[in-house]
Write an enzyme that holds these catalytic residues in place. Structure first.
Site, PDB file in Angstrom:
ATOM      1  N   ASN A  17     -17.148  28.658  14.366  1.00  0.00           N
ATOM      2  CA  ASN A  17     -17.570  28.890  12.983  1.00  0.00           C
ATOM      3  C   ASN A  17     -18.456  30.114  13.014  1.00  0.00           C
ATOM      4  O   ASN A  17     -19.487  30.100  13.672  1.00  0.00           O
ATOM      5  CB  ASN A  17     -18.347  27.683  12.445  1.00  0.00           C
ATOM      6  CG  ASN A  17     -19.102  27.964  11.148  1.00  0.00           C
ATOM      7  OD1 ASN A  17     -20.140  27.396  10.905  1.00  0.00           O
ATOM      8  ND2 ASN A  17     -18.590  28.854  10.309  1.00  0.00           N
ATOM      9  N   GLY A  18     -18.010  31.157  12.335  1.00  0.00           N
ATOM     10  CA  GLY A  18     -18.832  32.349  12.324  1.00  0.00           C
ATOM     11  C   GLY A  18     -17.998  33.603  12.338  1.00  0.00           C
ATOM     12  O   GLY A  18     -16.837  33.582  11.948  1.00  0.00           O
ATOM     13  N   GLY A  28     -14.115  23.959   4.812  1.00  0.00           N
ATOM     14  CA  GLY A  28     -12.840  24.654   4.998  1.00  0.00           C
ATOM     15  C   GLY A  28     -11.693  23.710   4.692  1.00  0.00           C
ATOM     16  O   GLY A  28     -11.606  22.647   5.291  1.00  0.00           O
ATOM     17  N   TYR A  44     -26.005  26.450  -1.195  1.00  0.00           N
ATOM     18  CA  TYR A  44     -24.666  26.229  -1.706  1.00  0.00           C
ATOM     19  C   TYR A  44     -23.688  25.566  -0.746  1.00  0.00           C
ATOM     20  O   TYR A  44     -22.921  24.695  -1.136  1.00  0.00           O
ATOM     21  CB  TYR A  44     -24.103  27.577  -2.174  1.00  0.00           C
ATOM     22  CG  TYR A  44     -22.671  27.555  -2.593  1.00  0.00           C
ATOM     23  CD1 TYR A  44     -22.266  26.877  -3.745  1.00  0.00           C
ATOM     24  CD2 TYR A  44     -21.708  28.216  -1.837  1.00  0.00           C
ATOM     25  CE1 TYR A  44     -20.937  26.867  -4.124  1.00  0.00           C
ATOM     26  CE2 TYR A  44     -20.374  28.207  -2.218  1.00  0.00           C
ATOM     27  CZ  TYR A  44     -19.989  27.535  -3.368  1.00  0.00           C
ATOM     28  OH  TYR A  44     -18.681  27.523  -3.738  1.00  0.00           O
ATOM     29  N   CYS A  53     -16.204  27.730   7.977  1.00  0.00           N
ATOM     30  CA  CYS A  53     -15.470  26.806   8.804  1.00  0.00           C
ATOM     31  C   CYS A  53     -16.423  25.706   9.241  1.00  0.00           C
ATOM     32  O   CYS A  53     -17.629  25.794   9.048  1.00  0.00           O
ATOM     33  CB  CYS A  53     -14.936  27.494  10.055  1.00  0.00           C
ATOM     34  SG  CYS A  53     -13.821  28.853   9.693  1.00  0.00           S
TER      35      CYS A  53
END
Lengths: 506, 506, 506, 506
Positions: free
Chosen positions: A148-149, A74, A288, A48
């Site tokens: 986010n996480g 996302g 990535y 996210c």
């Protein structure tokens, strides 16, 4: 998000046939995975992205451009919540930021403070109810949250809350945080947040909006990237620095592990909710996930990738006619490899930019006839050539096999695969959607077996030392400040729930 | 829904520009008010409608047709939730049932038990998050709830729950019920529901779905209509009998005040959660809300309205050239009036059937030039004529004035207004969206003053006795079993919160 | 539209899934047929409606409200074209006017002159390309055309034009007119239009817009209704007077047979393109198509219908417990019947107002279980009763059978059908979509055989004389000025092509 | 498309608010210009792409994937027409192929022969009516046409046709061709096409579909790329070879200048409609338009671009810290430049992949604050560095200035611009949307003046000789077979109309 709370109750489907807005959808969601990233079918899935603004009259518009810059993190849903005196104004929807928001949608989002979110999730949990920011009412007023996480002990806390009579509307970890805040004995929101964060274990970049405050928190290991910026007098928060560039802001510094930053009418307050340990930022962000123009902990991602390519060339040189990278994430590394070796970099693989969520998948029959959706090998370039193909990682191996075969069908005489990271052997519990260990090819096979499975002539993975050296020293000045648990099984937190594999946004 | 929990946080706007489904909207919602009803601008607003199925393989499709038949009770949102073994499948959206559901939307809603809902709400609270059925997860599993009505003490309970750390995602009373169920000391859902209902005061037809049960409950005064039907071996529940006709089902009986019916694999269980008092069904259902082909407590609504028209003719006959009714709710009464008096019934007013939510409102300028949206007077019919105009009620008086003026502009020489109910003087706390007392013209003015205000030549309201006589005896055999608090200020429950004026669905 | 030019090339389908505008659709188009009309499945289908404005700054907005008032004449597509100095601004789309136009759509349609159109067509030809106004470029500039009606010799002219190398983009008769205008030896548009109309045979109300003129023409028999109105200094044209009422305009007069009216900066010019014979306006307009509040040739439609009901009562009285009308078109006649006979008018049948194009048809299985879509019989009203059911016409007989059976299933002991028109025996070539003669039950069976086929206890059709008497004398002062070819086979024009059966809008 | 026939009559606007499909739009169309190409704001605009299938049961699906591969050639509209025995089935819409087509849209497009089109056009002419394939009916049946290119004498022919009474519905050159075919004295379609093409002057790749034939034609100079391929027994036609790769087909050969290929049930027939001269394929296809994985006249585009970069390095070497290319079209050349010079290639500029048509443009205010939409410079990479920036062309110079400034703002100390083509000095009349000569910076200024205008430290254009050498020898074996009129003013056809500047698709 824990299996314990997974529900298949969201089988309804998005459909705009009626010209209506619709709530839920499910099913054949095309896991896009484009972005600054590679995005084929068994790639790791991005997590996210979060974005926050405090003190700018155009908070909602800035959030829109910020989310747009973070879109690669996302593509499933997007949302913005602004605080306007006593009211929250928000809008969330399924799809890309540009699809969810129109001028007409942004106009009512008045207010100079905001938090915003783009979300990726596994298909089964794709639903609007889980789209963030989540908005709750509790005794002290309205509360908006964006994360986010992944909270590793969310399922345990949730069961406990349910025993006490709590009800849940989402399957999101973030709702667990909201409950903990509301149940805190502290009336002061900052204290209540500290209280709540003290009970959770995991990886998270966390933004909370109240009617007059913006609170940012980073987990005690600094696992997720999270940066602070400025735009004039306004403060910005974002998962990646590229979002600051997109809105004309400037980078101030990275959030620190265990840090809590509070913005209110009195200004910018630095605080802590936990002893901040050594930063252990996710190595896969460099390899990535992150956009190549972002800096994480002051290290530029493109440059790190190019150094990985060079390292790889040093570790596993071989003569060939050309080097090519799997677009987009491995282009930087491929150029590095070519520069290091003198072997020409060529466009051996090309990606169709127009592919996206609404694209119709070819039928099995057409696929067998050779209909390609997204990635093609360029015959004129690779025909009769020995090709070095650079990719960032191998997850299940199926994608690598497909790309190697694309190159061979286009006439490549040899395909040598070089991977810019070590073998990916362990699932992530910190917000990356990874398959379980049984499906990770590197957890099941030797390098030679993988080489055979992906039909490569040779295969080499970058060593962990090489990778760390390539990433380099961040702001904290220590080259080892990375979480590399997916490679070395050294998780920076205690893993509460081995069964726990989820998207991490929930 | 209490003012205390009203929030203006939903200022975002519905927009399908992006072809996307969108979550929220607000603002210039065109209060349609069409239906079997009159629906001009200061009309009372319909509440909600509920529909339940237990034991039919096509539960979702039946629900669709059931909601369609109940559409006049709420045009803002529609939703269906089915239970399919361990899962809930649901879809909710803003708009009419036919707009929210497509075949593609209905297909995944498998399962033979279901609850469904159509909703009306005041504009400020028009949001998808409030659309029902509401779905919650709690310690015993998933729970879907759908309510027609209003919990009068919801704000008090809510504040109490918030003090204990509860968080809320909607402004709906139904979420309060869910919290009470989840916090009950009883693990058994039926006992927990009884426990919860024991704490609330109000008017409600209530449906609860679990993975293996369907529970229906009617408030202790039976204020809202709620009927039980059968279709083959399946059981049906609905706000009105017209929904049974629409799906080919047969009427079994009305739910009783304070009754709890539980359906599970062992069959149909009659239970109670409260002493059932005398039924006090809302008189406005007969006068205005219900569809004319529905029966409430075995009394047909069209027939009751026609009798009201006849009673009115007896009470306030006067000679005229024609009788006309304000479409649609007053047509039955106008025909009764004409039949009783021998004055011809004519089509003096006509309503455009195609007007709806998406209709563009004429600008003030065009309106002044005479652009009409919805209702027209038929010049050829009324020109030079003395007109008796039948309407069901006068709320603020502004609509009556507009219609009288339409008739006069079309050439009517006299306009005599006859209302099929007594003066509307008191707000409703049981699920009808009424303005507060200051805006109710009959609470502020005498009949003569109202006559002047609406520009009528004469004005007569049906007496309360006449109205009761016209409605007639229901199944319980007592002609007085009605709530007429809006006329006589006799509320069947203690009113906890005088400030409380809301839609009642929330 | 002639079979000769019918093409099945439009099999593509409307789909808004992508959030895109789409061009064509076909297939299971739900032939709505609601409106001021009855609209069950084998009802006659409405044709089209036209609306014109000359000299009003809000021409497009007025057109929107005008089309809305004429919506019952065609629900398939809607379009508005305005002339703004040198440019045409236009928008057309599939669906209702309120669906096709938004404020955003109307805003660019600047200009004070406009023509507009709503269209009905058979499903196979439902396509946007045929939506009107049609816009063409020819040597003298831009030309917009909108027609209600049918050109009987269109196929012959078309073949002739094709022989000369003309190409066509639509299957619409109106494109034929455009070619004839463009190929006229006259450069002056008015002369060219006269030239073109001199070559065609048929029934039409025709509007042409150029950059500085508005031209209106009515066929030489005045078969289609077409009226002139005023709004301040502006002139209006419409298929029905209800459109003038909707925009605050006033009725001026009916267009005369063979008349050509030209509006330009010099004002209003009356002209002729043909000897105007006696008006022969379509009787079905009075019986079924027109809105009850419209006046055709100064006769109010509702009043005419009520008189038909009274006539019917005189011709075919019988004792019964109640009279009911098939909504909506037969309500007026049913009230007339009741008034004449003293038998009470009751609401024995009720129509769901919310049914529309996007409604999901029940499966055969659900239909057999009794799921009803649109029309229900009211059990409480009809149970145990002898019912007189008034309807406007019988086309194939299938709908009548269904309604009779609905009444019987709801408990009616006798059902006596009374039709407010003579037996419908001949197809229409003047713009009404009728089945061919083989499918017209009255062309194949005796009245007694029809009675058996529709399962009625008795059946009576209004006599042609009775009908004419009921319609009454129009402005031209002759009671016989009607086209009744569908009843008496006396077509006012020579029928060129017996095979020609079409919607008439094309 | 000639100015003479340009009309502003298309001011209506696309809007999906109603959930409806809509016909036209205008206005602030965001000229996307992404693709395999650069696509900033004063870039040249891509033209169109065509795709044809003869003899494959999945013709429509193949067309969808073919259009998807050709999407970079036109993002405004997409369309497919199939021939199915006696019928044409087609669908066209505004937007990307993936937006226009869904499975539901493709399903009715049965038939084994098809033609398909993606279109770019200038904003004023963006309308669905112009979307191709165009479908016409004429005396011999149905005809579908799709063109990439521009007919230079279209306006003259059109005026002539109008004088003879022809009417037009589009502003497209292709409609002119249809008229010429329909008016040919030949009944045989192949002869009629030859007849028509004999009258036109211009550049075009042209596909015609009838119910049993597919005809392909390339202009006598072979100005536009046009290739023939095979897939099993089926034949394919496409603007670029990348479309064959996308569907699993194989390249057969390039169409020859002046060639006409006819496919019917008897097979593949080679024919000519004109003396085929020397191929003069558009050099800009190599430089900028075509996808890098396509081969034109057997020369791979990426390889040609890389050679251009190398040539440029030879012609205008200078020392610097890094080379960067403007994404996407100049990446290949930048890598060539880097390879040649040894200066590292770096990611100095990055493009946001998610930007697209629906993206909200930042307000002027936000733009001034630094909000970026699409292209960013990467500070970490360029800060303190001497940058060589490779781009493909300079049109007005405004984009180059913006990119140079982006690099400077990100800290580049020097910016040296290298262009992979000669100065662009002359408008294109062959299907490329170019500004007129006054707006072409190279037609107005010296190289040194341009350097100043774009704020570069140095500036160098590739010489025409260098460019030709880099492109290399095609299948015809002559290195000079290119149209380079935009550079050298040598137009391969007589230019009929100097005023003529258009999109070329029309």
């Amino acid at each position: 998000m824990s299996d314990a709370v997974k529900s298949k109750s969201t089988l309804t489907k998005l459909n705009a046939l009626t010209g209506n807005h619709q709530e839920l959808w499910t099913g054949e969601y095309y896991n896009e995975g484009i972005g600054g990233q590679g995005g084929l079918f068994d790639k790791l899935n991005e997590e996210c992205g979060v974005f926050g603004v405090f003190g700018h009259p155009d908070a909602a518009s800035l959030s829109y451009y910020g989310l747009h810059a973070l879109q690669h993190r996302g593509q499933e849903s997007a949302g913005i919540c602004t605080a306007d005196k006593d009211n929250f104004n928000y809008h969330r929807g399924m799809g890309l930021a540009k699809e969810v928001f129109t001028n007409e949608m942004l106009a009512p989002l008045v207010g100079s403070n905001s938090i915003a979110h783009v979300r990726y999730s596994t298909a089964g949990e794709s639903k609007l109810a889980n789209a963030q920011p989540l908005i709750f009412k509790y005794r002290e007023g309205d509360l908006a949250l964006a994360t986010n996480g992944n909270i590793d002990n969310a399922a345990i806390i949730r069961r406990n809350l349910e025993k006490q009579g709590s009800i849940f509307q989402t399957t999101s970890d973030t709702e667990v945080l909201a409950h903990l805040i509301a149940r805190s004995k502290h009336d002061d929101i900052v204290e209540a947040v500290k209280d709540a964060l003290g009970q959770v274990v995991g990886a998270y970049a966390f933004l909370i909006l109240t009617k007059d405050k913006l609170i940012a928190a980073l987990d005690p290991n600094g696992l997720r990237p999270f940066v602070i910026g400025k735009l004039g007098d306004a403060y910005l928060f974002a998962s990646e620095t590229c979002a600051f560039d997109a809105v004309g802001g400037t980078y101030l510094r990275d959030m620190n592990p265990g840090e809590l930053v509070v913005l209110d009418r009195d200004g910018f307050h630095e605080d802590r909710f936990a002893e901040g340990g050594k930063r252990a930022v996710c190595a896969m962000e460099y390899i990535y996930f992150a956009r190549p123009d972002s800096d994480i902990d002051t290290i530029n991602v493109h440059s790190a990738r190019k150094r990985m390519g060079k390292k790889l060339a040093m570790e596993a040189f071989m003569d060939a006619d050309l080097v090519t990278g799997v677009p987009d994430s491995s282009i930087s590394a491929a150029i590095g490899f070519a520069e290091q070796t003198g072997i020409p970099y060529e466009l051996g693989l090309i990606k169709n930019r127009y592919t996206g969520r609404t694209f119709i998948q070819p039928s099995q029959e057409l696929r067998e006839q050779g209909v390609k959706m997204k990635l093609s090998a360029v015959r004129k370039v690779v025909e009769g050539k020995r090709v070095i193909m650079i990719d960032d990682s191998i997850v299940r191996g199926t994608t690598s096999l497909r790309i190697v075969n694309l190159l061979r069908e286009a006439g490549a005489t040899e395909v040598h695969v070089r991977i810019t990271s070590p073998p990916f052997m362990n699932p992530c519990y910190y917000g990356i959607d990874t398959p379980n260990r049984k499906e990770l090819i590197a957890a099941q096979k030797t390098v030679e077996e993988i080489r055979v499975a992906i039909n490569a002539d040779t295969l080499h993975f970058l060593s962990q030392e090489g990778m760390v050296e390539a990433m380099g020293e961040g702001a904290q000045g220590e080259a080892s400040g990375y979480c590399m648990a997916c490679f070395d099984n050294k998780y920076p937190t205690e893993i509460v729930d081995e069964a726990k594999i989820g998207c991490g946004c929930d």
